[in-house]
Design a protein around this motif. Structure first.
Motif, short mmCIF file in Angstrom:
data_model
loop_
_atom_site.label_atom_id
_atom_site.label_comp_id
_atom_site.label_asym_id
_atom_site.label_seq_id
_atom_site.Cartn_x
_atom_site.Cartn_y
_atom_site.Cartn_z
N LEU A 65 0.82 -1.21 0.00
CA LEU A 65 0.00 0.00 0.00
C LEU A 65 0.86 1.26 0.00
CD1 LEU A 65 -2.85 -0.99 2.48
CD2 LEU A 65 -3.11 -0.36 0.06
N GLU A 66 1.95 1.23 0.74
CA GLU A 66 2.84 2.38 0.75
C GLU A 66 3.47 2.62 -0.61
OE1 GLU A 66 5.58 1.66 3.96
OE2 GLU A 66 4.10 2.21 5.49
N ASP A 67 3.70 1.54 -1.35
CA ASP A 67 4.30 1.65 -2.68
C ASP A 67 3.29 2.02 -3.77
OD1 ASP A 67 6.69 0.96 -1.50
OD2 ASP A 67 6.61 -1.14 -2.14
N ALA A 68 2.00 1.86 -3.46
CA ALA A 68 0.96 2.12 -4.46
C ALA A 68 0.92 3.60 -4.81
CB ALA A 68 -0.40 1.68 -3.91
N GLN A 69 0.65 3.85 -6.08
CA GLN A 69 0.58 5.23 -6.55
C GLN A 69 -0.78 5.48 -7.17
OE1 GLN A 69 3.91 6.00 -9.07
NE2 GLN A 69 5.39 5.59 -7.44
N GLY A 70 -1.54 6.31 -6.54
CA GLY A 70 -2.86 6.66 -7.04
C GLY A 70 -3.94 5.83 -6.39
N ILE A 71 -5.13 6.37 -6.40
CA ILE A 71 -6.27 5.75 -5.73
C ILE A 71 -6.65 4.40 -6.34
CG2 ILE A 71 -8.05 6.95 -7.05
CD1 ILE A 71 -8.20 6.28 -3.30
N VAL A 72 -6.54 4.29 -7.65
CA VAL A 72 -6.91 3.03 -8.32
C VAL A 72 -5.98 1.90 -7.87
CG1 VAL A 72 -7.07 1.86 -10.55
CG2 VAL A 72 -7.95 4.19 -10.29
N GLU A 73 -4.70 2.18 -7.81
CA GLU A 73 -3.74 1.17 -7.37
C GLU A 73 -3.93 0.83 -5.89
OE1 GLU A 73 1.05 0.23 -7.47
OE2 GLU A 73 0.28 1.94 -8.61
N ILE A 74 -4.27 1.83 -5.08
CA ILE A 74 -4.53 1.58 -3.66
C ILE A 74 -5.74 0.68 -3.50
CG2 ILE A 74 -5.29 2.66 -1.50
CD1 ILE A 74 -3.49 5.07 -2.28
N GLU A 75 -6.82 0.97 -4.22
CA GLU A 75 -8.04 0.16 -4.14
C GLU A 75 -7.77 -1.27 -4.60
OE1 GLU A 75 -10.87 2.39 -6.41
OE2 GLU A 75 -11.54 3.53 -4.66
N SER A 76 -7.03 -1.41 -5.68
CA SER A 76 -6.69 -2.73 -6.20
C SER A 76 -5.86 -3.52 -5.18
CB SER A 76 -5.93 -2.59 -7.52
OG SER A 76 -5.44 -3.84 -7.94
N THR A 77 -4.91 -2.85 -4.56
CA THR A 77 -4.06 -3.50 -3.55
C THR A 77 -4.89 -3.92 -2.35
OG1 THR A 77 -2.16 -2.21 -4.28
CG2 THR A 77 -2.01 -3.22 -2.10
N LEU A 78 -5.81 -3.06 -1.92
CA LEU A 78 -6.69 -3.41 -0.80
C LEU A 78 -7.55 -4.63 -1.13
CD1 LEU A 78 -7.86 0.06 0.55
CD2 LEU A 78 -6.55 -1.68 1.78
N ASP A 79 -8.09 -4.65 -2.33
CA ASP A 79 -8.90 -5.80 -2.75
C ASP A 79 -8.09 -7.09 -2.71
OD1 ASP A 79 -11.12 -4.20 -3.13
OD2 ASP A 79 -10.90 -4.09 -5.31
N ARG A 80 -6.87 -7.03 -3.25
CA ARG A 80 -6.02 -8.22 -3.26
C ARG A 80 -5.63 -8.63 -1.84
NH1 ARG A 80 -2.80 -5.27 -6.69
NH2 ARG A 80 -0.95 -5.89 -5.53
N ALA A 81 -5.37 -7.64 -0.98
CA ALA A 81 -5.00 -7.94 0.40
C ALA A 81 -6.15 -8.64 1.13
CB ALA A 81 -4.62 -6.65 1.13
N LEU A 82 -7.35 -8.10 0.99
CA LEU A 82 -8.50 -8.71 1.67
C LEU A 82 -8.77 -10.12 1.14
CD1 LEU A 82 -10.85 -5.62 1.96
CD2 LEU A 82 -9.43 -6.66 3.74
N ALA A 83 -8.62 -10.30 -0.16
CA ALA A 83 -8.79 -11.63 -0.73
C ALA A 83 -7.73 -12.59 -0.19
CB ALA A 83 -8.73 -11.57 -2.25
N SER A 84 -6.53 -12.10 -0.02
CA SER A 84 -5.44 -12.91 0.51
C SER A 84 -5.71 -13.34 1.95
CB SER A 84 -4.13 -12.12 0.43
OG SER A 84 -3.09 -12.79 1.07
N PHE A 85 -6.18 -12.40 2.78
CA PHE A 85 -6.52 -12.73 4.17
C PHE A 85 -7.69 -13.71 4.22
CE2 PHE A 85 -4.11 -8.89 5.37
CZ PHE A 85 -3.40 -9.40 6.45
N ALA A 86 -8.68 -13.51 3.35
CA ALA A 86 -9.84 -14.41 3.32
C ALA A 86 -9.41 -15.83 2.94
CB ALA A 86 -10.90 -13.89 2.35
N GLN A 87 -8.52 -15.94 1.96
CA GLN A 87 -8.02 -17.25 1.55
C GLN A 87 -7.24 -17.91 2.67
OE1 GLN A 87 -8.70 -18.95 -1.35
NE2 GLN A 87 -7.71 -20.64 -0.34
N ALA A 88 -6.42 -17.15 3.37
CA ALA A 88 -5.65 -17.70 4.49
C ALA A 88 -6.58 -18.18 5.60
CB ALA A 88 -4.68 -16.65 5.02
N ALA A 89 -7.64 -17.42 5.86
CA ALA A 89 -8.61 -17.83 6.88
C ALA A 89 -9.33 -19.10 6.46
CB ALA A 89 -9.61 -16.69 7.13
N ARG A 90 -9.71 -19.17 5.20
CA ARG A 90 -10.38 -20.39 4.70
C ARG A 90 -9.45 -21.59 4.81
NH1 ARG A 90 -11.51 -19.32 -0.76
NH2 ARG A 90 -13.36 -18.22 -0.07
N ASN A 91 -8.21 -21.41 4.44
CA ASN A 91 -7.24 -22.51 4.53
C ASN A 91 -7.03 -22.94 5.97
OD1 ASN A 91 -6.95 -22.42 1.77
ND2 ASN A 91 -5.02 -21.28 1.82
#
Length: 176
Positions: free
Chosen positions: A29-55
């Motif tokens: 997130l700190e490396d992200a540039q612009g709101i679109v990249e921040i939103e995309s990174t957040l989406d991927r992060a939440l999906a990653s946490f959800a997958q880890a929780a499911r596993n």
């Protein structure tokens, strides 16, 4: 990130793993540039946490139950019977039914229905598919049957669910 990390730990993800994931996503997130990249990174992060929780949740189950869940997830859009699942994982349907019920606390059919409802919610939020198309795709008899079962499981009809979530998303965008 903090809330996602806490939720992952509560779901059974190892504390060190969850905090390590958090560090990686915060850096992204700190490396992200612009709101679109921040939103995309957040989406991927939440999906990653959800997958880890499911596993993590599935890790406590036997191999047969984990394989049954995996098979059901892969075949949500096809007609599916417990005999199909049992045959795929190489056990007798009665054995799978008993094992599944004792470990998960649900029948195979209840778990399959739950998986289909989760996918339906995701499709209602993130696709332009009609409710009828979603019902057909997820093997419900018809749109009316889907709407009844969805309302029973979620508390609102699919149409209301979609409208409420879209309305909430729009109102949060206006506040920003």
């Amino acid at each position: 990130m903090t809330l996602a990390t806490r939720a992952a730990v509560e779901a059974g993800v190892d504390v060190e793993t969850a905090y390590g994931m958090s560090d990686v996503w915060i850096q992204a997130l700190e490396d992200a540039q612009g709101i679109v990249e921040i939103e995309s990174t957040l989406d991927r992060a939440l999906a990653s946490f959800a997958q880890a929780a499911r596993n993590a949740r599935l890790a406590g189950y036997s191999r047969h139950v984990r394989e049954a869940y995996a098979y059901m997830r892969q075949h949500l859009t096809k007609p599916l019977r417990i005999a199909d699942v049992a045959e795929h994982i190489g056990v007798h349907p009665h054995y799978l039914a008993a094992r599944f019920k004792s470990e998960v606390g649900k029948t195979v059919s209840q778990a399959l229905f739950g998986l289909r409802i989760e996918v339906a919610k995701d499709l209602l939020l993130h696709s332009k598919l009609s409710i009828g198309e979603i019902a057909t795709m997820l093997q419900f008899t018809d749109q009316s049957h889907f709407a009844r079962r969805f309302r029973h499981a979620v508390g609102v009809t699919p149409r209301t669910f979609r409208q409420q979530c879209i309305g909430e998303a729009r109102s949060s965008q206006v506040k920003e």
